[in-house]
Motif scaffolding. Structure first.
Motif, PDB file in Angstrom:
ATOM      1  N   SER A  26     -48.587  50.158 -22.157  1.00  0.00           N
ATOM      2  CA  SER A  26     -47.593  50.051 -23.141  1.00  0.00           C
ATOM      3  C   SER A  26     -47.584  50.982 -24.080  1.00  0.00           C
ATOM      4  O   SER A  26     -46.451  51.210 -24.930  1.00  0.00           O
ATOM      5  N   ARG A  27     -48.838  51.224 -24.659  1.00  0.00           N
ATOM      6  CA  ARG A  27     -49.074  52.402 -25.667  1.00  0.00           C
ATOM      7  C   ARG A  27     -48.381  53.475 -25.432  1.00  0.00           C
ATOM      8  O   ARG A  27     -47.614  54.299 -25.731  1.00  0.00           O
TER       9      ARG A  27
ATOM     10  N   VAL B  80     -45.941  54.292 -22.678  1.00  0.00           N
ATOM     11  CA  VAL B  80     -44.378  54.335 -22.794  1.00  0.00           C
ATOM     12  C   VAL B  80     -43.862  54.125 -24.187  1.00  0.00           C
ATOM     13  O   VAL B  80     -42.721  54.553 -24.294  1.00  0.00           O
ATOM     14  N   SER B  81     -44.660  53.918 -25.284  1.00  0.00           N
ATOM     15  CA  SER B  81     -43.976  54.016 -26.460  1.00  0.00           C
ATOM     16  C   SER B  81     -44.092  55.218 -27.097  1.00  0.00           C
ATOM     17  O   SER B  81     -43.233  55.433 -28.250  1.00  0.00           O
TER      18      SER B  81
ATOM     19  N   LYS C 106     -43.167  58.967 -28.159  1.00  0.00           N
ATOM     20  CA  LYS C 106     -41.655  59.631 -27.999  1.00  0.00           C
ATOM     21  C   LYS C 106     -41.963  60.907 -27.184  1.00  0.00           C
ATOM     22  O   LYS C 106     -41.047  61.052 -26.092  1.00  0.00           O
TER      23      LYS C 106
ATOM     24  N   VAL D 127     -40.295  58.267 -22.111  1.00  0.00           N
ATOM     25  CA  VAL D 127     -39.906  57.462 -21.096  1.00  0.00           C
ATOM     26  C   VAL D 127     -38.818  56.572 -21.342  1.00  0.00           C
ATOM     27  O   VAL D 127     -38.349  56.189 -22.747  1.00  0.00           O
TER      28      VAL D 127
ATOM     29  N   TYR E  24     -35.943  53.901 -22.028  1.00  0.00           N
ATOM     30  CA  TYR E  24     -35.821  52.574 -22.963  1.00  0.00           C
ATOM     31  C   TYR E  24     -36.251  51.306 -21.982  1.00  0.00           C
ATOM     32  O   TYR E  24     -37.008  50.649 -22.108  1.00  0.00           O
TER      33      TYR E  24
ATOM     34  N   GLN F 278     -39.525  51.174 -20.658  1.00  0.00           N
ATOM     35  CA  GLN F 278     -40.286  50.720 -21.756  1.00  0.00           C
ATOM     36  C   GLN F 278     -40.465  49.169 -21.799  1.00  0.00           C
ATOM     37  O   GLN F 278     -41.467  48.510 -21.677  1.00  0.00           O
ATOM     38  N   GLN F 279     -38.987  48.765 -21.668  1.00  0.00           N
ATOM     39  CA  GLN F 279     -39.186  47.107 -21.782  1.00  0.00           C
ATOM     40  C   GLN F 279     -39.741  46.397 -20.732  1.00  0.00           C
ATOM     41  O   GLN F 279     -40.490  45.536 -20.996  1.00  0.00           O
TER      42      GLN F 279
ATOM     43  N   TYR G 254     -43.271  46.611 -21.445  1.00  0.00           N
ATOM     44  CA  TYR G 254     -43.963  45.769 -22.437  1.00  0.00           C
ATOM     45  C   TYR G 254     -43.870  44.257 -21.617  1.00  0.00           C
ATOM     46  O   TYR G 254     -44.650  43.387 -22.266  1.00  0.00           O
TER      47      TYR G 254
ATOM     48  N   THR H  35     -41.043  45.657 -29.085  1.00  0.00           N
ATOM     49  CA  THR H  35     -41.477  46.692 -29.729  1.00  0.00           C
ATOM     50  C   THR H  35     -42.776  47.170 -29.611  1.00  0.00           C
ATOM     51  O   THR H  35     -43.652  45.990 -29.183  1.00  0.00           O
ATOM     52  N   TRP H  36     -43.611  48.291 -29.592  1.00  0.00           N
ATOM     53  CA  TRP H  36     -44.942  48.495 -29.186  1.00  0.00           C
ATOM     54  C   TRP H  36     -45.852  47.627 -30.315  1.00  0.00           C
ATOM     55  O   TRP H  36     -46.706  47.177 -29.981  1.00  0.00           O
TER      56      TRP H  36
END
Length: 252
Positions: A23-24, A26-27, A29, A33, A35, A38-39, A42, A196-197
């Motif tokens: 998760s870190r 993909v967060s 910038k 990655v 969006y 990312q979700q 997460y 969010t991260w």
């Protein structure tokens, strides 16, 4: 013996660290990655962390029974509540049939065939010869508040969340409920949820704190009931059967 992390906790922390690291990644910038991906990551972290918590609950208690067996310990070192629950479960199907059929001869025959039942109440009988104990973990291993309360009660801890709150000065029942709500929301309404991260990081930190307190409560209880030798801290805790005399190492 000072507290040491259980093997189950070490495995949990290793797994959750891996999920959190994904998760870190993909967060960040600069990793560019998408969006939506990312979700997905997460949400997967929340689901995977829930599975890791479930494994921890199952493994921490299974390891206790395993150590009792591998050390050649006797029933006197098993929580009385677990012995009683095992006896109840061994008999309930027989009495359910009797109440529905009224067949006395059938219930007597079935009752007399319960080989494990007398052994449960023989304090000198070895744990490794009783097959039923591990079976009383699987049906409550999903990490809901109710399941954890009932499961640890079976192992002799009357209110595990109360004991955890004494150590951490926090409402761990509410903490777990909040996490379970997030997990269930994803299972049923993930299309409308975003994270969010920082939120994922907080979830992981909370779960690690939760496991820390469960582990400490369980450690104290295992040492009190069975002795510190029965606290499994690594794979190397596997010992040859029958080399340990429980009478020379009574619970502290």
């Amino acid at each position: 013996m000072p507290y040491a992390k259980s093997l189950a906790r070490k495995v949990f922390e290793k797994d959750v660290h891996e999920f959190s690291s994904n998760s870190r990644y993909v967060s960040v910038k600069k990793n560019k990655v998408d969006y939506n991906i990312q979700q997905v990551v997460y949400k997967a972290t929340i689901f995977q962390s829930s599975a890791a918590l479930e494994d921890y609950i199952k493994d921490s208690l299974t390891d206790w029974i395993y150590m009792l067996s591998s050390l050649g310990m006797t029933i006197r070192y098993v929580p009385n509540e677990l012995v009683c629950w095992s006896a109840v479960c061994a008999q309930k199907h027989i009495f359910n049939n009797f109440f529905s059929s009224g067949d006395e001869s059938k219930v007597i025959k079935k009752y007399s065939s319960l080989c494990d039942l007398p052994a449960l109440f023989d304090e000198e009988h070895q744990v490794k010869k009783v097959k039923s104990f591990k079976g009383h973990i699987k049906d409550r291993k999903y990490p809901s508040v109710k399941n954890i309360e009932r499961l640890f009660f079976r192992f002799g801890i009357s209110d595990v969340f109360l004991e955890m709150s004494k150590k951490g000065r926090k409402d761990y029942r509410s903490l777990l409920t909040s996490f379970s709500d997030k997990r269930n929301e994803i299972a049923h309404t993930s299309r409308d949820l975003t994270y969010t991260w920082s939120e994922i990081k907080k979830v992981v930190q909370d779960l690690k704190d939760l496991v820390d307190k469960i582990d400490r409560v369980l450690f104290s209880h295992v040492c009190k009931v069975s002795g510190s030798d029965c606290w499994r801290t690594n794979v190397g805790n596997i010992l040859n059967l029958d080399i340990h005399d429980p009478q020379n190492n009574p619970p502290p």
